[in-house]
Design a protein around this motif. Structure first.
Motif, PDB file in Angstrom:
ATOM      1  N   ASP A  80     -21.918   4.302  25.437  1.00 20.12           N
ATOM      2  CA  ASP A  80     -20.497   4.159  25.117  1.00 20.12           C
ATOM      3  C   ASP A  80     -19.605   4.248  26.350  1.00 20.12           C
ATOM      4  O   ASP A  80     -18.510   4.813  26.298  1.00 20.12           O
ATOM      5  N   CYS A  81     -20.069   3.664  27.448  1.00 20.60           N
ATOM      6  CA  CYS A  81     -19.256   3.646  28.667  1.00 20.60           C
ATOM      7  C   CYS A  81     -18.259   2.485  28.700  1.00 20.60           C
ATOM      8  O   CYS A  81     -17.550   2.322  29.688  1.00 20.60           O
ATOM      9  N   GLY A  82     -18.230   1.687  27.633  1.00 24.25           N
ATOM     10  CA  GLY A  82     -17.187   0.682  27.535  1.00 24.25           C
ATOM     11  C   GLY A  82     -17.623  -0.724  27.909  1.00 24.25           C
ATOM     12  O   GLY A  82     -18.724  -0.949  28.411  1.00 24.25           O
ATOM     13  N   PRO A  83     -16.720  -1.698  27.679  1.00 22.25           N
ATOM     14  CA  PRO A  83     -17.056  -3.116  27.847  1.00 22.25           C
ATOM     15  C   PRO A  83     -17.141  -3.597  29.285  1.00 22.25           C
ATOM     16  O   PRO A  83     -17.557  -4.728  29.530  1.00 22.25           O
ATOM     17  N   LYS A  84     -16.757  -2.752  30.249  1.00 23.43           N
ATOM     18  CA  LYS A  84     -16.775  -3.194  31.642  1.00 23.43           C
ATOM     19  C   LYS A  84     -18.137  -2.988  32.301  1.00 23.43           C
ATOM     20  O   LYS A  84     -18.298  -3.284  33.485  1.00 23.43           O
ATOM     21  N   VAL A  85     -19.091  -2.483  31.534  1.00 30.26           N
ATOM     22  CA  VAL A  85     -20.482  -2.430  32.002  1.00 30.26           C
ATOM     23  C   VAL A  85     -21.183  -3.655  31.423  1.00 30.26           C
ATOM     24  O   VAL A  85     -21.327  -3.784  30.215  1.00 30.26           O
ATOM     25  N   THR A  86     -21.598  -4.560  32.308  1.00 29.62           N
ATOM     26  CA  THR A  86     -22.153  -5.845  31.892  1.00 29.62           C
ATOM     27  C   THR A  86     -23.548  -6.019  32.494  1.00 29.62           C
ATOM     28  O   THR A  86     -24.134  -5.085  33.028  1.00 29.62           O
ATOM     29  N   ASP A  87     -24.028  -7.251  32.457  1.00 29.13           N
ATOM     30  CA  ASP A  87     -25.358  -7.531  33.014  1.00 29.13           C
ATOM     31  C   ASP A  87     -25.418  -7.332  34.527  1.00 29.13           C
ATOM     32  O   ASP A  87     -26.502  -7.135  35.074  1.00 29.13           O
ATOM     33  N   CYS A  88     -24.282  -7.371  35.190  1.00 25.92           N
ATOM     34  CA  CYS A  88     -24.266  -7.059  36.629  1.00 25.92           C
ATOM     35  C   CYS A  88     -24.691  -5.610  36.841  1.00 25.92           C
ATOM     36  O   CYS A  88     -25.514  -5.303  37.700  1.00 25.92           O
ATOM     37  N   GLY A  89     -24.125  -4.716  36.031  1.00 24.57           N
ATOM     38  CA  GLY A  89     -24.548  -3.312  36.081  1.00 24.57           C
ATOM     39  C   GLY A  89     -25.969  -3.144  35.607  1.00 24.57           C
ATOM     40  O   GLY A  89     -26.720  -2.316  36.132  1.00 24.57           O
ATOM     41  N   GLY A  90     -26.366  -3.949  34.609  1.00 20.81           N
ATOM     42  CA  GLY A  90     -27.744  -3.893  34.108  1.00 20.81           C
ATOM     43  C   GLY A  90     -28.758  -4.214  35.178  1.00 20.81           C
ATOM     44  O   GLY A  90     -29.825  -3.591  35.256  1.00 20.81           O
TER      45      GLY A  90
END
Length: 233
Positions: A107-117
């Motif tokens: 639940d860290c929010g929508p700004k964690v995307t596949d780049c962070g993945g």
């Protein structure tokens, strides 16, 4: 010190300056904790476990300070669940924490995307990973994690709406995964789950949304229960 609403950056900075040998620190839901406190924590040389769940003032700047401080050489467990100002930039800075084994990002929010993945997948020492409710993570993140995090023994994927059966199937053949948690999935079929259980030999505990129980034939449930424990959540 979890849930201490009157504890803020000043108190934590003072604590850190007088407790240089601190190993374990739980500040979960201390809502006044911000990046300044994380910068102070980064100076600790023995810190192994840090819990910051619900400290919603924390941003990428705080994570970066932590990841480049002395604690980056000792930290094994980091929980920043519900810190929803974090973005891919902050997640990527965590690669500098050399021996991180357990990471909670639920639940860290929508700004964690596949780049962070992709950055998470570049942390091969991870053993436990919680990615629940990261709604902008897709199969590409999961495939990279399955391929590169070969020490992973537990992964939680509750509410990851973009992940499909293709992402789940990437753990078939994984050599370490023991505990898989799936919930609130709409793009994962019974066949996908069977494929993973049959292909991932170390898997010993499978936790599934109870709605799937209605769609899974009793014969399939019986077959899977012989291979691993199934819990309906």
């Amino acid at each position: 010190m979890r849930r201490r609403k009157r504890i803020g950056d000043v108190g934590i900075t003072a604590l850190v300056s007088h407790a240089k040998n601190l190993v374990f620190l739980d500040l979960s839901r201390c809502s006044r904790i911000s990046d300044n406190a994380l910068e102070a924590m980064g100076s600790l040389s023995f810190l192994t476990a840090l819990y910051l769940c619900g400290c919603y003032l924390i941003t990428d700047h705080g994570l970066t300070s932590l990841a480049h401080g002395s604690s980056s050489k000792t930290l094994r467990i980091l929980d920043v669940s519900e810190c929803d100002q974090i973005t891919d930039y902050g997640i990527c800075s965590l690669q500098h924490i050399s021996y991180l084994q357990e990471l909670k990002l639920a639940d860290c929010g929508p700004k964690v995307t596949d780049c962070g993945g992709a950055c998470i997948a570049a942390m091969p020492g991870l053993r436990k990973l919680d990615l629940s409710w990261l709604i902008n993570l897709s199969d590409s993140s999961l495939i990279s994690i399955a391929q590169n995090c070969q020490n992973l023994v537990e992964i939680r994927l509750i509410g990851c709406e973009q992940i499909t059966g293709n992402g789940i199937r990437s753990f078939s053949g994984h050599q370490s995964l023991e505990d898989l948690v799936l919930d609130s999935f709409y793009n994962v079929s019974v066949d996908d789950i069977v494929h993973v259980v049959l292909g991932c030999l170390p898997l010993s505990h499978l936790r599934l949304h109870r709605a799937l129980k209605c769609w899974m034939p009793s014969s399939t449930q019986e077959q899977l229960s012989k291979l691993c424990k199934i819990s309906w959540i």
